[in-house]
Design an enzyme around this catalytic site. Structure first.
Site, PDB file in Angstrom:
ATOM      1  N   HIS A   1      26.892  10.567 -32.956  1.00 25.86           N
ATOM      2  CA  HIS A   1      25.813   9.796 -33.555  1.00 25.86           C
ATOM      3  C   HIS A   1      25.398  10.298 -34.916  1.00 25.86           C
ATOM      4  CE1 HIS A   1      26.053   7.485 -30.105  1.00 25.86           C
ATOM      5  NE2 HIS A   1      25.123   6.671 -30.561  1.00 25.86           N
TER       6      HIS A   1
ATOM      7  N   ASN B   1      35.689   4.489 -27.873  1.00 24.63           N
ATOM      8  CA  ASN B   1      35.336   5.897 -28.144  1.00 24.63           C
ATOM      9  C   ASN B   1      35.148   6.640 -26.835  1.00 24.63           C
ATOM     10  OD1 ASN B   1      35.185   4.909 -30.718  1.00 24.63           O
ATOM     11  ND2 ASN B   1      32.956   4.838 -30.775  1.00 24.63           N
TER      12      ASN B   1
ATOM     13  N   CYS C   1      34.807  -2.588 -29.516  1.00 28.89           N
ATOM     14  CA  CYS C   1      33.802  -2.189 -30.512  1.00 28.89           C
ATOM     15  C   CYS C   1      33.823  -0.697 -30.799  1.00 28.89           C
ATOM     16  CB  CYS C   1      32.410  -2.642 -30.092  1.00 28.89           C
ATOM     17  SG  CYS C   1      31.899  -1.987 -28.516  1.00 28.89           S
TER      18      CYS C   1
END
Ligand code: PEP
Ligand code: MG
Length: 757
Positions: free
Chosen positions: A374, A638, A686
């Site tokens: 992040h 991911n 995504c």
């Protein structure tokens, strides 16, 4: 060849004895000298020496010897890549030379008096996996040492390793936990790291926290006297400064409005903090001293707390106090120093990145290795160049260092010369000129197959770019950012305003996909409980966290349903779904929230599409059943790769295992795409894989017709797709899917039609 076999057993016994002596008696010199003597005797060597690595100077130091000039001890030093000793240390391999002087790497150290010694055998000394020095034996005769000597010396080094490490500690030689690098003098010209996008940033290194903190701890020797009035002016100035920063942020980052500096504002008004300061100044104490005293008291109070959220407060007190002191002394202000600078840090929280952005930094270098995903995603959203370079050199750079970041190559130039700077200025200018690229409304392959490109949005400020680049909707809105950058859970109304802004700005017949809270794991909220998990990535994260803390989840779902009222095409999805039961439970929360809103007479959207992210292998075997229950699938590659192959997505050490072309990953994606097609539901990818030109042909060839990527990748992704024929992509995907070995898949991947752009 010499076939002597050294007396292993005796050597081992003697060394054990020696180790016992050092444990009882800490005379290091005697111990090390004894060790060299013993090894020399057993290997019938003329010389035995121990060189230890000094982490401060990054030198290998001759620390003990039998056979070389005893005066050379502590005098002979070399860099880890100098001479045969350095070579053995830096490569970590045994080095055996029949005629050392004939080796081009041989370096003669006059002080050691080593000319007549031809045979050379050297082994690294380790403590665990760390190299701490080398053990060397030498002999006058050519080709004296054999394979057996090699084995014996290795055994001796292992045996000595633990005891030598104790000696090192007593001698206060700092070690290195990383690969050794030559640091001093004159630092390397550049350090290589990793980045995920091209860009250039140049600036002074930002003073480290340690040095900025010195403002709080160093007594004021300026001789100036300050008054209560000065203190009050400084308070006002600090409040004004923070308000300005806050306003600037509210405009560019609405989700952070009134949040980032909340703690600062509260402390500025706190009777126990600034109130107490005023009281003490009124009693006649010098203002600078008073601010320093109270700041120190609160910093230590907070930093000693067992709660992470309180420890974070220590940083806020520190930051505020520095601002206050700088304004009081009207000295060089910290944010002036920060503006235009490049931050080098071991680790940063998402909230730190926002504060640093507010300070106007130009780039971030993370030198601690495992950057959380992040932090990477946020820096990209904020358009702050970021390089991750796990190199200890970076943390030792002085504050006069100028840094040039070339994120395209992942290079960090340390004090670049004018020629390098000119080169990059020219390059950036050329790139800015060619950057304006036309993006088409629709994306088609060369043979006319339609692919939909959506945007991943993390911060509302990115919507503008997504629209400019003609994204056909939002494939993933990561709702956790407002949670990650706040000091506590946002309220329903605060969230409602954020989601409403998102839906208002993205309306127009295009989908907007909101993902519910995805925290936990490496996206830890400091304020969400203090339970330490041994394996957070396998722990209470994501949808599991939401379902456990129902009030947090309800608040969010209610805010989303309220904000979606009257909007078309808002979709909701849950992250990290692991079972049908969990998916149904989460769906029930949405239904319950809609019912509650209905009962309360609050406007909301009750008929909303509900999908799921596919990130765990556990959903694959029941994927066809899921396809009947979900309105759409979004594959989060991911996490999907991470869990499929069991390799942490942020851990450099297992990066070689984290492979998108692993057969389990590619076949998994194909299974998901087939299930979605059969059930006639939408499926998108995504994760980062969706913007990588090398992987795009596989994805579209496997039947994925929607890709969701960070807006800035849209032009490249569109171009990649336009260059490929769907027919070729299918053949290529089938070929990749046919491979059962990673190595064979890698060969096919190398021929990906997407890479030749
Ligand atoms: C993913 O896991 O691929 C994903 C898109 O989610 P995140 O990166 O936010 O975990
Ligand atoms: Mg994920």
């Amino acid at each position: 060849m010499n076939t002597r076999e050294p007396d292993h057993l005796n050597l081992l016994c003697d060394l054990t004895e020696l180790t016992a002596i050092i444990t009882a008696d800490a005379d290091i010199e005697t111990f090390l000298a004894g060790a060299t003597g013993l090894v020399a005797k057993h290997l019938k060597a003329h010389v035995c020496s121990i060189y230890l690595f000094d982490g401060n100077t990054h030198d290998l130091i001759l620390t003990a010897t039998r056979g070389l000039n005893p005066d050379a001890v502590n005098q002979v030093r070399m860099k880890p890549d100098e001479g045969l000793v350095g070579q053995c240390y830096s490569t970590g391999r045994i080095l055996r030379e029949g005629n050392a002087q004939a080796n081009p790497g041989f370096k003669y150290f006059a002080a050691a008096g080593e000319e007549p010694f031809n045979s050379f055998l050297c082994v690294p000394i380790r403590r665990g996996v760390e190299k701490v020095g080398v053990l060397v034996v030498q002999h006058r005769e050519i080709d004296h040492f054999t394979f057996f000597d090699e084995r014996a010396l290795k055994t001796a080094a292992t045996q000595l390793g633990g005891a030598i490490e104790n000696a090192r500690l007593i001698m206060a030689l700092p070690g290195e936990t990383h690969e050794q690098k030559e640091i001093d003098p004159g630092f390397p010209p550049f350090v290589r790291g990793k980045s995920d996008r091209a860009g250039v940033a140049f600036g002074m290194i930002r003073p480290s926290r340690k040095n900025r903190k010195a403002v709080i701890h160093t007594p004021d020797t300026s001789g100036k006297t300050y008054t209560l009035e000065d203190f009050k002016t400084a308070l006002e100035k600090t409040t004004k400064e923070l308000k300005e920063l806050q306003e600037k942020f509210a405009a560019s980052l609405p989700e952070s409005a009134s949040l980032i500096f909340t703690a600062h504002f509260m402390m500025l008004r706190d009777k126990k903090f600034t109130g107490k300061m005023e009281e003490k100044i009124r009693e006649g104490r010098p203002p600078v001293e008073v601010v320093q005293e109270l700041a120190t008291k609160y910093i230590s109070f907070f930093s000693e707390s067992p709660h992470a959220y309180l420890r974070e407060k220590a940083v806020d007190v520190e930051d505020l106090s520095i601002r206050l002191l700088s304004n009081l002394k009207a000295a060089r202000r910290t944010e002036t120093a920060a503006r235009g600078s490049i931050v080098v840090a071991e680790d940063l929280y998402p909230s730190d990145i926002l504060k640093l952005t507010a300070d106007g930094i130009r780039g971030i270098i993370l030198a601690g290795g495992g950057a959380t995903s992040h932090v990477t995603i946020l820096s990209r959203s904020l358009d702050i160049p970021l390089i991750i370079a796990d190199d200890p050199v970076l943390l030792q750079l002085p504050e006069t260092t100028r840094l040039l970041m070339d994120t395209g190559q992942g290079n960090i130039y340390i004090n670049p010369d004018q020629k390098t700077l000119d080169l990059f200025t020219a390059k950036t200018e050329a790139e800015t000129q060619t950057e304006i690229r036309t993006v088409l409304d629709k994306t088609l392959t060369r043979d006319g197959s339609r692919i939909r490109l959506l945007a991943n949005i993390n911060l509302l400020s990115e919507i503008r770019l997504a629209k400019e680049l003609k994204a056909e909707g939002v494939g993933l809105y990561r709702t956790e950012f407002p949670f990650l950058i706040r000091p506590s859970f946002p309220s329903e109304d605060e969230q409602y305003l954020i989601y409403k802004k998102l839906f208002d700005q993205t309306e127009g017949g295009q989908v907007t996909t909101v993902r519910t809270l995805d925290v936990g794991g490496e996206k830890a909220l400091s304020y969400a409980g203090s339970t330490k998990e041994a394996n957070p990535v396998l722990g209470l994260r994501s949808i599991r966290f939401a379902l456990k803390y129902r009030e947090v989840f309800d608040t969010q779902v209610r805010a989303i349903l309220r904000a979606a009222y009257g909007k078309k095409n808002v979709r909701l999805m849950f992250p990290l779904i692991s079972s049908i039961d969990e998916f149904l439970e989460a769906k029930k929360v949405v239904a319950d929230c809609a019912n509650a809103l209905q009962t309360e007479g609050i406007h909301h959207e009750s008929d909303i599409d509900i999908g799921m992210m596919i990130e765990l292998p556990s959903v694959l075997t029941t994927i066809n059943e899921f396809a009947k229950l979900a309105d759409f699938f979004a594959i989060g590659t991911n996490d999907f790769i991470q869990y499929m192959v069991g390799a942490d997505r942020a851990n450099k050490l297992v990066a070689d295992h984290y492979l998108a072309h692993h057969p389990a990953v590619t076949r998994g994606i194909k299974t998901i795409a087939d299930a979605a097609r059969k059930a006639r539901i939408d499926v998108s990818v995504c994760g980062e894989m969706a913007h990588d030109p090398i992987h795009i042909p596989f994805l579209i060839g496997a039947g994925i017709t929607t890709l969701s990527v960070d807006p800035k990748f849209i032009p490249d992704v569109q171009q990649t797709i336009m260059d490929i024929r769907m027919a070729d992509a299918r053949i290529y995907a089938d070929n990749l899917l046919a491979q059962s070995r990673i190595s064979d898949a890698a060969k096919v991947l190398a021929s990906s039609p997407g890479k030749k752009r």
